[in-house]
Design a protein around this motif. Structure first.
Motif, PDB file in Angstrom:
ATOM      1  N   UNK A  72      16.136  70.844   4.937  1.00 31.60           N
ATOM      2  CA  UNK A  72      15.778  71.614   6.010  1.00 31.60           C
ATOM      3  C   UNK A  72      15.639  73.775   5.197  1.00 31.60           C
ATOM      4  N   UNK A  73      16.870  73.989   6.376  1.00 31.96           N
ATOM      5  CA  UNK A  73      17.157  75.298   5.932  1.00 31.96           C
ATOM      6  C   UNK A  73      18.393  75.696   4.762  1.00 31.96           C
ATOM      7  N   UNK A  74      18.374  74.882   4.186  1.00 32.40           N
ATOM      8  CA  UNK A  74      19.172  75.340   2.969  1.00 32.40           C
ATOM      9  C   UNK A  74      18.753  74.294   1.711  1.00 32.40           C
ATOM     10  N   UNK A  75      18.950  75.411   0.254  1.00 29.77           N
ATOM     11  CA  UNK A  75      18.557  74.819  -1.182  1.00 29.77           C
ATOM     12  C   UNK A  75      20.088  74.077  -1.369  1.00 29.77           C
ATOM     13  N   UNK A  76      19.763  73.427  -2.393  1.00 34.31           N
ATOM     14  CA  UNK A  76      21.549  72.929  -2.846  1.00 34.31           C
ATOM     15  C   UNK A  76      20.944  72.599  -3.874  1.00 34.31           C
ATOM     16  N   UNK A  77      22.036  72.927  -4.910  1.00 35.40           N
ATOM     17  CA  UNK A  77      22.329  73.307  -6.321  1.00 35.40           C
ATOM     18  C   UNK A  77      22.322  71.690  -6.575  1.00 35.40           C
ATOM     19  N   UNK A  94      16.031  81.056   3.513  1.00 37.39           N
ATOM     20  CA  UNK A  94      15.885  83.301   4.244  1.00 37.39           C
ATOM     21  C   UNK A  94      16.828  83.742   3.129  1.00 37.39           C
ATOM     22  N   UNK A  95      18.127  83.092   2.885  1.00 34.52           N
ATOM     23  CA  UNK A  95      18.394  84.531   2.038  1.00 34.52           C
ATOM     24  C   UNK A  95      18.908  84.318   0.460  1.00 34.52           C
TER      25      UNK A  95
END
Length: 281
Positions: A20-25, A34-35
């Protein structure tokens, strides 16, 4: 379609997967898209680009297309990322955008038929094949400084797998205005052909990148401009143009020029733009 992005997270370069709107390591840490501080999504051993492929670009220049593709090389030191600054050296004026689809190799490929090339592709990303045409008079054959100068190869934001390249729209915007609008269906040679063609004599390694060509209307940009390349299903690659802190050295080598060749190429062909200079800041 899975999308993988490389980011700088707490000082380390990590591969993440988009959720979604996040990136997961891999260790579970999350960062907002966005950041996130993006890196090129892959680490290639080489970047190879086709000269002319989109029919609109061929028609724009008004020259016959060769019977087979021709290519040039962009050194990996030219790599840049989503959100990165593209540097136009002080004293240069003819920096052009070129929105493209980038092919990413997933398996070592050598001497493979086009029918099997898809098995060797990891996925696709977006590229902006910037060109510094001030050096076209001296590097037209190799395109080394024209296309290989530092920062002139932004790719990203992510690597998308299981993406079908057929019938996809490609748009480039400068400061929000659409300046290129094309489709992968106007490519003379498709992704599989390009991979198989190069792999006849050059071993392609995992992570290697092939740039597949740009539509018509590549034009100069200047410091302060924001350039976005959007490809259906691959997202949007955004970069901004800045001026280099120092001029190109004048005590060695060929110097930037503004010849007829430079102007006509940067402005889309040898026609009504002849003699017009781009705006400067």
């Amino acid at each position: 379609m899975p999308e993988y992005r490389r980011v700088l997270l707490d000082g380390a370069a990590l591969q993440t997967v988009r959720d979604g709107d996040e990136l997961v390591a891999g260790d579970g840490r999350r960062v907002a898209v966005r950041s996130a501080r993006h890196l090129p999504p892959v680490v290639p051993t080489k970047v190879i680009a086709v000269h002319l492929n989109h029919r609109s670009r061929v028609e724009e220049f008004g020259i016959p297309l060769p019977g087979t593709p021709t290519y040039f090389h962009k050194p990996v030191s030219a790599l840049n990322s989503h959100g990165g600054a593209v540097v136009r050296p002080e004293g240069c004026a003819w920096l052009n955008y070129e929105g493209e689809v980038a092919i990413v190799i997933g398996r070592t490929a050598r001497n493979i038929p086009p029918s099997l090339a898809g098995d060797y592709i990891a996925g696709y990303t977006i590229a902006n094949d910037f060109g510094l045409h001030d050096f076209r008079d001296t590097d037209a054959g190799s395109m080394l400084r024209v296309k290989g100068s530092d920062t002139l190869c932004p790719i990203g934001p992510g690597l998308v797998t299981d993406w079908d390249f057929r019938g996809k729209r490609l748009r480039t915007r400068v400061n929000g205005k659409v300046v290129q609008d094309g489709s992968t269906d106007e490519m003379t040679w498709d992704m599989h052909y390009l991979v198989a063609d190069i792999a006849r004599t050059i071993t392609l390694c995992p992570g290697d990148v092939l740039l597949s060509g740009t539509p018509a209307n590549s034009r100069p940009v200047r410091p302060g401009d924001v350039v976005e390349v959007e490809v259906e299903g691959l997202g949007r690659l955004t970069n901004h143009v800045v001026t280099g802190p120092t001029p190109v050295r004048s005590d060695v080598g060929a110097q930037p020029t503004e010849s007829e060749e430079v102007r006509s190429t940067a402005l889309g062909g040898d026609w009504e733009f002849r003699g017009i200079r781009p705006p400067r800041r």
